[in-house]
Write an enzyme that holds these catalytic residues in place. Sequence first.
Site, PDB file in Angstrom:
ATOM      1  N   ASP A 233       1.472  -1.305   0.149  1.00 51.03           N
ATOM      2  CA  ASP A 233      -0.054  -0.271  -0.103  1.00 51.03           C
ATOM      3  C   ASP A 233       1.175   1.275  -0.049  1.00 51.03           C
ATOM      4  OD1 ASP A 233      -2.298   1.918   0.203  1.00 51.03           O
ATOM      5  OD2 ASP A 233      -2.946   0.752   2.087  1.00 51.03           O
TER       6      ASP A 233
ATOM      7  N   ASP B 297      -3.175   2.188  -5.481  1.00 47.88           N
ATOM      8  CA  ASP B 297      -2.581   2.442  -4.852  1.00 47.88           C
ATOM      9  C   ASP B 297      -1.851   0.811  -4.264  1.00 47.88           C
ATOM     10  OD1 ASP B 297      -4.804   2.750  -4.153  1.00 47.88           O
ATOM     11  OD2 ASP B 297      -3.796   3.955  -2.240  1.00 47.88           O
ATOM     12  N   GLU B 298      -2.371  -0.709  -4.464  1.00 47.01           N
ATOM     13  CA  GLU B 298      -2.816  -0.942  -3.801  1.00 47.01           C
ATOM     14  C   GLU B 298      -2.079  -2.819  -4.649  1.00 47.01           C
ATOM     15  OE1 GLU B 298      -5.339  -1.998  -0.348  1.00 47.01           O
ATOM     16  OE2 GLU B 298      -6.022   0.518  -0.581  1.00 47.01           O
TER      17      GLU B 298
END
Length: 410
Positions: free
Chosen positions: A10, A106-107
């Site tokens: 993350d 973003d992950e």
Amino acid sequence: MSDRTILHIDMNNFYASVECLYNPEIRNIPMVVGGDVEKRHGIVLSKNNIAKKFGIKTGEVIWQAKQKCPNLVSVKPNFERYLKFSEMARNIYNEYTDQVESFGLDECWLDVTRSSIFGNGIEIAEEIRKRIKHELGITASIGVSFNKIFAKLGSDYKKPDAITIINKENFKNIVWSLPASDLLYVGKATQKKFINYNIKTIGDLANADIKFLKESLGKWGIVLWSFANGLDDSEVSKNTYTSQIKSIGNGTTTPVDLLNDEDVKITLCPLCESVAKRLKKAGLKAKTVQIEVRDCNFESYSKQGKLKNPSNISGEIYELSFKLYRESYKKDKGIRHLGVRGTDLISEEDIQLDIFSNETKRENLERLDLAVDNLRDRFGYFIVLKAMCLNHKLSGLNPETHVIHPVSYF
């Protein structure tokens, strides 16, 4: 089955971190990335750690955030930048495994079980953490575990720029004390039910009676119980895997509150046209339409209904959407957000003709939609408008700028 090694990565405060790279003057002041306040898209999408100390939360309205921090700076999002950084991060991940599954920009989950040439899971996580920091200029938190659910909890557990290991020996000490709402896929509705059942922590859920959970929540109760007990066996998808599109939708936050049926029609019409256009481009038709209504107090309502025939015709989607709105929204409150979504999708090639429908008329409507779409692609959206959308305070809505992209689940 041997134990797996799953990472969840993350990138911390992703949008805000990227913006601070391009704007050094905002690095050391409280800042958020948010929508256009004047157009009422003023929601906090991301915040830096300084803003976080003021209690500012992702998803809250920017004017509320500024009450907590009067000196807060709001920056408009630049999604092209975020896509670029997301791709650069994936290029790093791909060097370690071909099992990389995105969970937003973003992950990502990585299965590094077969990546021992690079070291064990902790060593790989540490190497990736350092590379993101030095090659991208931002930080990431990484969870290392034996399943996807606990790896996700690990990346959330310690931030920023940290690694958390959750294994079969320590997960009860780490995971079971966390709020039940921290568990992936526990939404607000489920959280409210848990409160009523006195399930406050993930440990409470893990030790709850599984028969009671099944009776109360159906099959989903069993799934969440399994997650809490570390029994998730879902695989990390490979890079070559393409998720099946299960829904296509579009929504908008309106510049002014919608106060009557005419306002709603003017807003629904272009949204339905947008959904129909994207269904056609994907070669799909929807069997079900769902609408979402959010009022001026931020209370949300949703309703879905079946189309008479699977359709990607804008008029048919619009008619059902407005009918669902009339049936579901009974409150005398202004509306600030409308969304439309086509679900239960089916390929155009799999459609069986309905002998009771006027298929010739429907084909003509479909061709009309295509002609309008082609004109708009060539000359811009406003080259062709429905008569009811002319000379209205809301007629400036361009649905192309309010796209909710297709997702693999709803």
